[in-house]
Design an enzyme around this catalytic site. Structure first.
Site, PDB file in Angstrom:
ATOM      1  N   GLU A  88       0.824  -1.209   0.000  1.00 13.12           N
ATOM      2  CA  GLU A  88       0.000   0.000   0.000  1.00 13.12           C
ATOM      3  C   GLU A  88       0.859   1.260   0.000  1.00 13.12           C
ATOM      4  OE1 GLU A  88      -2.817  -0.377   3.185  1.00 13.12           O
ATOM      5  OE2 GLU A  88      -3.770  -2.135   2.292  1.00 13.12           O
ATOM      6  N   GLU A 230      -4.725  -9.585  -0.238  1.00  9.59           N
ATOM      7  CA  GLU A 230      -5.092  -9.663   1.178  1.00  9.59           C
ATOM      8  C   GLU A 230      -6.578  -9.386   1.338  1.00  9.59           C
ATOM      9  OE1 GLU A 230      -2.464  -7.643   4.106  1.00  9.59           O
ATOM     10  OE2 GLU A 230      -4.290  -6.631   4.743  1.00  9.59           O
TER      11      GLU A 230
END
Length: 349
Positions: A88, A230
């Site tokens: 991220e 995820e």
């Protein structure tokens, strides 16, 4: 780019011999805890799992050295390996890190090419849904302007050129509301219609994936595959955290496995199947943030299951996990470079 890459952690994945053709279920083996069982004991639990095709293990090391010392000796056992750079990164406020992301990926690809591994080991970078400025309805999916847009096009260009997927951490848990909990958990619900396309979505994850696809397509990269790096649901949280309980965690992960394993596609791209990684194998007591952040695991550190139905079964009224002796000859290896990031859900009054 050595300095940039050295700030990233390396993610080691163990694949069972089971083949994965575009769709598969994996499990994240995070180790941000002080009370986890020995890795060999964990391997014994997972080695012959009928549920998971792969396992992610987190380990902090230097990327170039790690590739040469850990991948090259095992290259004959490596099957469809992937290196994920950062976690991220584009959603962070660290402009230096964001600007170094694609060069770091290119540098790793150059290393792999010099070792003639570029066709067997791909390089990608997982992003959060925070890179989208709009995601609802899914057909309006669009990347944020500014620094996100500046790095997204070169990132997607790199992924296309190297045949790597766009990896996204997609968590319905961080996006649902009181009236959409069944929609988020893959439970029976009336569905949500995208009024722009007339397509009806039966679950939130498909909507999130199609929003990402729409954003990618808007930039002209709809040929780049998508991998769910995820996703998960916590079983315990602070009193004011919405929807956090064992039943919801079990239902989300169990239904996710069924959804992905069935080869079910998404409304906007009906011929697409997904590879997805459940977060996480264990509860992790050192994770920062709300209580839920430390309770995404399928297992407690003592290897007792948090709930039955995903990796565990019930025998004679007792939960049990299939534990068998680890046979190294039945394993395949994947590799990723990865740095963990916190996920936070707003507290609901």
């Amino acid at each position: 780019m050595a300095a940039a890459i050295s700030t990233l952690s390396i993610l080691f994945m163990v694949w069972t011999i089971k083949a994965v053709d575009g769709a598969g279920i994996g499990i994240s083996y995070g180790r941000a805890a002080s009370n986890l069982p020995p890795p060999v004991q964990v391997a014994q639990v997972l080695a012959h799992s009928a549920t998971f095709d792969c396992v992610k293990l987190f380990d902090l090391r230097f990327a170039h050295k790690w590739v040469r010392t850990n991948i090259v000796p095992r290259v004959d056992d490596t099957n469809n390996a992937r290196i994920l750079v950062g976690n991220e990164v584009i959603s962070t406020a660290n402009r230096s890190l964001v600007s170094s992301l694609v060069p770091a990926m290119q540098n790793l690809h150059t290393v792999l090419t010099s070792l003639s591994l570029q066709h067997r080991i791909k390089v990608a970078s997982p992003q959060s849904l925070g890179v989208l400025s709009t995601s609802n309805p899914p057909s309006t999916g669009k990347f944020r302007e500014g620094r996100v847009a500046e790095v997204m096009r070169p990132l997607l260009s790199f992924l296309r050129a190297t045949g790597s997927p766009f990896t996204v951490n997609a968590h319905p848990f961080f996006r649902f509301a009181v009236d959409t909990v069944d929609y988020a958990l893959f439970r029976l619900n009336p569905g949500v219609e995208d009024q722009n396309t007339g397509l009806v979505y039966s679950n939130m994850l498909d909507g999130q994936l199609d929003a990402v696809f729409s954003a990618i397509k808007r930039l002209g990269f709809d040929d780049v595959d998508i991998v769910i790096s995820e996703t998960g649901w916590p079983s315990v949280g602070d009193p004011r955290e919405l929807g956090v309980n064992v039943d919801n965690a079990r239902d989300y992960n169990k239904n996710l496995v069924q959804h992905v394993s069935s080869g079910t596609d998404t409304p906007l791209k009906p011929n697409r199947t997904f590879e997805a990684y459940i977060f996480s194998l264990f509860d992790e007591n050192l994770k920062p943030g709300p209580l839920s952040q430390r309770n995404f695991g399928l297992f407690h550190p003592d290897l007792l299951p948090v709930y039955i139905g995903v990796l565990t079964t019930e025998v004679g009224g007792h939960a049990t996990a299939a534990v068998q002796t680890l046979n190294p000859n039945t394993l395949r290896f994947k590799t990723m470079v990865h740095s963990e990031a916190e996920h936070r859900r707003p507290i609901v009054a």
